[in-house]
Design a protein around this motif. Structure first.
Motif, PDB file in Angstrom:
ATOM      1  N   PHE A  84      74.621  34.247  64.367  1.00  0.00           N
ATOM      2  CA  PHE A  84      73.486  34.762  63.594  1.00  0.00           C
ATOM      3  C   PHE A  84      72.209  34.693  64.417  1.00  0.00           C
ATOM      4  O   PHE A  84      71.177  34.207  63.980  1.00  0.00           O
ATOM      5  CB  PHE A  84      73.340  34.020  62.261  1.00  0.00           C
ATOM      6  CG  PHE A  84      74.336  34.473  61.240  1.00  0.00           C
ATOM      7  CD1 PHE A  84      74.015  35.458  60.326  1.00  0.00           C
ATOM      8  CD2 PHE A  84      75.613  33.934  61.211  1.00  0.00           C
ATOM      9  CE1 PHE A  84      74.937  35.894  59.388  1.00  0.00           C
ATOM     10  CE2 PHE A  84      76.544  34.367  60.285  1.00  0.00           C
ATOM     11  CZ  PHE A  84      76.209  35.351  59.370  1.00  0.00           C
ATOM     12  N   ASP A 120      73.089  40.890  61.284  1.00  0.00           N
ATOM     13  CA  ASP A 120      73.943  39.916  61.969  1.00  0.00           C
ATOM     14  C   ASP A 120      75.350  39.934  61.392  1.00  0.00           C
ATOM     15  O   ASP A 120      76.336  40.011  62.120  1.00  0.00           O
ATOM     16  CB  ASP A 120      73.361  38.504  61.839  1.00  0.00           C
ATOM     17  CG  ASP A 120      72.433  38.131  62.972  1.00  0.00           C
ATOM     18  OD1 ASP A 120      72.628  38.638  64.092  1.00  0.00           O
ATOM     19  OD2 ASP A 120      71.526  37.325  62.743  1.00  0.00           O
ATOM     20  N   ASN A 178      77.307  40.070  64.709  1.00  0.00           N
ATOM     21  CA  ASN A 178      78.354  39.044  64.788  1.00  0.00           C
ATOM     22  C   ASN A 178      79.725  39.660  65.047  1.00  0.00           C
ATOM     23  O   ASN A 178      80.566  39.038  65.685  1.00  0.00           O
ATOM     24  CB  ASN A 178      78.384  38.193  63.522  1.00  0.00           C
ATOM     25  CG  ASN A 178      77.216  37.238  63.453  1.00  0.00           C
ATOM     26  OD1 ASN A 178      76.531  36.992  64.442  1.00  0.00           O
ATOM     27  ND2 ASN A 178      76.964  36.696  62.278  1.00  0.00           N
ATOM     28  N   ASN A 229      76.958  37.907  72.314  1.00  0.00           N
ATOM     29  CA  ASN A 229      76.044  38.365  71.280  1.00  0.00           C
ATOM     30  C   ASN A 229      74.908  39.118  71.952  1.00  0.00           C
ATOM     31  O   ASN A 229      74.189  38.538  72.756  1.00  0.00           O
ATOM     32  CB  ASN A 229      75.505  37.169  70.487  1.00  0.00           C
ATOM     33  CG  ASN A 229      74.709  37.600  69.280  1.00  0.00           C
ATOM     34  OD1 ASN A 229      73.802  38.413  69.389  1.00  0.00           O
ATOM     35  ND2 ASN A 229      75.059  37.052  68.137  1.00  0.00           N
TER      36      ASN A 229
END
Length: 184
Positions: free
Chosen positions: A26, A64, A69, A78
């Motif tokens: 996140f 996210d 994600n 990420n």
């Protein structure tokens, strides 16, 4: 009938991609939260800012959860969490502050006395190295069987499991109390 089957297939495919247990870091949401916590020196003003920009938290959390994600889960990286080149001040167990700079393959750590050491990861060898004062030393190597080979200061190596028991074995070997598990 075919349309219903196609819709079901598409829904299952989307669910498999978006709900594939990819909790992720996140990073987008956390960047916003970090910024908000340090936006001002007043916790009351920070709370007012939080309330005012709360739709941004919803957007970042949803982005996210549904996109970033999933990318992190499938690619292992990420796209928002890139920290290469950034430096953070981190308080050590000794109570002193250390400057940690994120590198492409590890970390550059500047000690409070100004000396610098590097922790770097060699992907081909699956090994972490420490470089201090121009001397490079293996620290850990990930074995193919899930264990970790640790290289001790006294020249011995110890294969441990990556859990609490392995950490205990390593601490014992470092302290010199468990010679039976160390080998050359």
């Amino acid at each position: 009938m075919k349309t219903k089957g196609l819709k079901s297939t598409v829904c299952l495919f989307i669910a498999a991609i978006t709900m594939s247990s990819c909790v992720g870091s996140f990073a987008l949401f956390n960047k916003l939260a970090r910024w908000n916590k340090h936006a001002t020196n007043s916790k009351f003003l920070n709370e007012i800012i939080f309330i005012a920009i709360s739709p941004a938290y919803v957007f970042c959390g949803a982005a996210d959860m549904l996109v970033v994600n999933s990318i992190e889960f499938w690619s292992g990286k990420n796209p928002v969490a890139n920290r290469v080149g950034k430096t953070e001040d981190i308080k050590g167990d000794d109570g002193l502050m250390y400057a940690v700079k994120y590198l492409e393959d590890g970390y550059q750590i500047t000690k409070p006395d100004g000396s610098v050491l590097y922790f770097t990861y060699n992907k081909q060898e699956d090994t972490w190295y420490m470089n201090a004062e121009g001397k490079e030393k293996k620290i850990i190597h990930f074995n193919g069987d899930g264990t970790i080979k640790t290289f001790l200061n006294n020249g011995l190596t110890v294969d441990i499991t990556p859990d609490a028991a392995g950490l205990y074995e390593l601490k014992q070997a470092q302290a010199g109390t468990s010679f039976f598990m160390a080998r050359r």
